[in-house]
Design a protein around this motif. Structure first.
Motif, PDB file in Angstrom:
ATOM      1  N   UNK A  50     -40.264  39.376  28.612  1.00 54.54           N
ATOM      2  CA  UNK A  50     -41.048  38.039  29.122  1.00 54.54           C
ATOM      3  C   UNK A  50     -42.347  38.298  29.768  1.00 54.54           C
ATOM      4  N   UNK A  51     -43.409  37.726  29.200  1.00 55.99           N
ATOM      5  CA  UNK A  51     -44.610  37.764  29.746  1.00 55.99           C
ATOM      6  C   UNK A  51     -45.051  36.935  30.811  1.00 55.99           C
ATOM      7  N   UNK A  52     -45.129  37.256  32.101  1.00 57.42           N
ATOM      8  CA  UNK A  52     -45.404  36.561  33.299  1.00 57.42           C
ATOM      9  C   UNK A  52     -46.874  36.122  33.396  1.00 57.42           C
ATOM     10  N   UNK A  53     -47.024  35.129  34.273  1.00 58.18           N
ATOM     11  CA  UNK A  53     -48.400  34.873  34.621  1.00 58.18           C
ATOM     12  C   UNK A  53     -49.035  34.017  33.755  1.00 58.18           C
ATOM     13  N   UNK A  54     -48.493  33.447  32.876  1.00 52.66           N
ATOM     14  CA  UNK A  54     -49.113  32.551  31.775  1.00 52.66           C
ATOM     15  C   UNK A  54     -49.539  31.183  32.364  1.00 52.66           C
ATOM     16  N   UNK A 107     -43.671  29.640  31.977  1.00 48.68           N
ATOM     17  CA  UNK A 107     -43.475  30.903  30.829  1.00 48.68           C
ATOM     18  C   UNK A 107     -43.222  30.456  29.611  1.00 48.68           C
ATOM     19  N   UNK A 108     -44.271  29.722  28.875  1.00 51.20           N
ATOM     20  CA  UNK A 108     -44.356  29.149  27.709  1.00 51.20           C
ATOM     21  C   UNK A 108     -43.782  29.965  26.564  1.00 51.20           C
ATOM     22  N   UNK A 109     -44.381  31.283  26.528  1.00 52.16           N
ATOM     23  CA  UNK A 109     -44.157  32.092  25.335  1.00 52.16           C
ATOM     24  C   UNK A 109     -42.528  32.399  25.408  1.00 52.16           C
ATOM     25  N   UNK A 110     -41.990  32.714  26.703  1.00 48.22           N
ATOM     26  CA  UNK A 110     -40.768  33.187  26.738  1.00 48.22           C
ATOM     27  C   UNK A 110     -39.775  31.834  26.338  1.00 48.22           C
ATOM     28  N   UNK A 161     -41.974  35.774  20.330  1.00 52.32           N
ATOM     29  CA  UNK A 161     -41.165  35.156  19.018  1.00 52.32           C
ATOM     30  C   UNK A 161     -40.628  36.346  18.240  1.00 52.32           C
ATOM     31  N   UNK A 162     -41.338  37.368  18.022  1.00 49.94           N
ATOM     32  CA  UNK A 162     -40.862  38.694  17.231  1.00 49.94           C
ATOM     33  C   UNK A 162     -39.617  39.319  17.976  1.00 49.94           C
ATOM     34  N   UNK A 163     -39.824  39.281  19.339  1.00 58.01           N
ATOM     35  CA  UNK A 163     -38.830  40.275  20.009  1.00 58.01           C
ATOM     36  C   UNK A 163     -37.646  39.277  20.206  1.00 58.01           C
ATOM     37  N   UNK A 164     -37.986  38.102  20.891  1.00 58.91           N
ATOM     38  CA  UNK A 164     -36.603  37.494  21.366  1.00 58.91           C
ATOM     39  C   UNK A 164     -36.076  36.239  20.026  1.00 58.91           C
TER      40      UNK A 164
END
Length: 236
Positions: A95-99, A155-158, A113-116
């Motif tokens: 999870x990349x926070x702060x987006x 958290x859009x990427x997550x 996307x690759x990891x999750x």
């Protein structure tokens, strides 16, 4: 006299900390034979301590869930320590926070996307031959991946990667149904881990206890569903 059931053979990804570590602990307490994976086994101090406490029943193997070459290596090593998989828990995630909108780095989306999403899908595909007929695959998802439950930009990427992972769950359920293998998506609740933060509502112990109860009750008729740690359906 009834014959004693052999121990369940379980594989957990991302088992060096948080929910993955707690899954390893509770599965071992249930009597399972466990393979726990993480990117850097040498640094997984808590996990390696468990190995000493459960000699012969816990094996730690390296795995980068975002790297298909690492999947293939795990598939090659696995028969040395485990002759089949009854339960696969795809727990590893990022999870990349702060987006913020307008400032979401493309690298965050690619990594998430690759990891999750593609990682758990491709790993399950690679390990399909090792899964026994009637096995269970549990993909650790999140309510943040629920399109119907999304009401704000967060958290859009997550969130996008977990929504994609949910589709992977449904597709895998379809692909593996004829072998009696149930594939489910699970929301663990807002858990007090490095990812969930200190303000979270539920401890890893309670979350995993609930998740394992759900997993234990899953049948092929539940395959392709999205459930929380209490067994309640989560909207897609």
């Amino acid at each position: 006299m009834t014959s004693r059931q052999p121990p369940r053979r379980s594989l957990v990804t991302g088992a060096n900390r948080g929910l993955g570590l707690e899954f390893a602990r509770q599965l071992l307490a249930h009597g399972d034979h466990v393979v726990a994976t993480c990117r850097h086994p040498g640094r997984a101090n808590a996990l390696n301590q468990l190995v000493g406490e459960h000699p012969g029943r816990l094996h730690v193997l390296p795995l980068d869930v975002g790297d298909p070459k690492s999947h293939a290596e795990l598939a090659r090593e696995l028969p040395l320590v485990m002759d089949g998989i009854d339960l696969l828990i795809n727990n590893a995630g990022v999870l990349h926070s702060g987006e913020r909108f307008g400032h979401v780095p493309p690298a965050n989306l690619d990594d998430s996307l690759r990891t999750n999403a593609s990682g758990p899908f491709l790993l399950t595909q690679t390990l399909a031959e090792r899964l026994v007929d009637g096995a269970t695959v549990a993909n650790l998802s999140s309510v943040l991946g629920s399109i119907a439950s999304t009401a704000s930009f967060s958290t859009p990427s997550y969130a996008m990667s977990k929504a994609a992972q949910n589709m992977a769950t449904v597709l895998l359920a379809s692909a593996l149904r004829e072998r009696g293998i149930a594939v489910i998506a699970l929301h663990p609740g807002w858990v007090q881990t490095d990812m969930g933060g200190s303000g979270a509502q539920i401890t890893p112990v309670d979350s995993v206890r609930g998740l394992l109860k759900v997993i234990d009750g899953v049948g092929i008729g539940d395959s392709g569903t999205f459930l929380d740690y209490r067994g309640k359906p989560v909207p897609w």
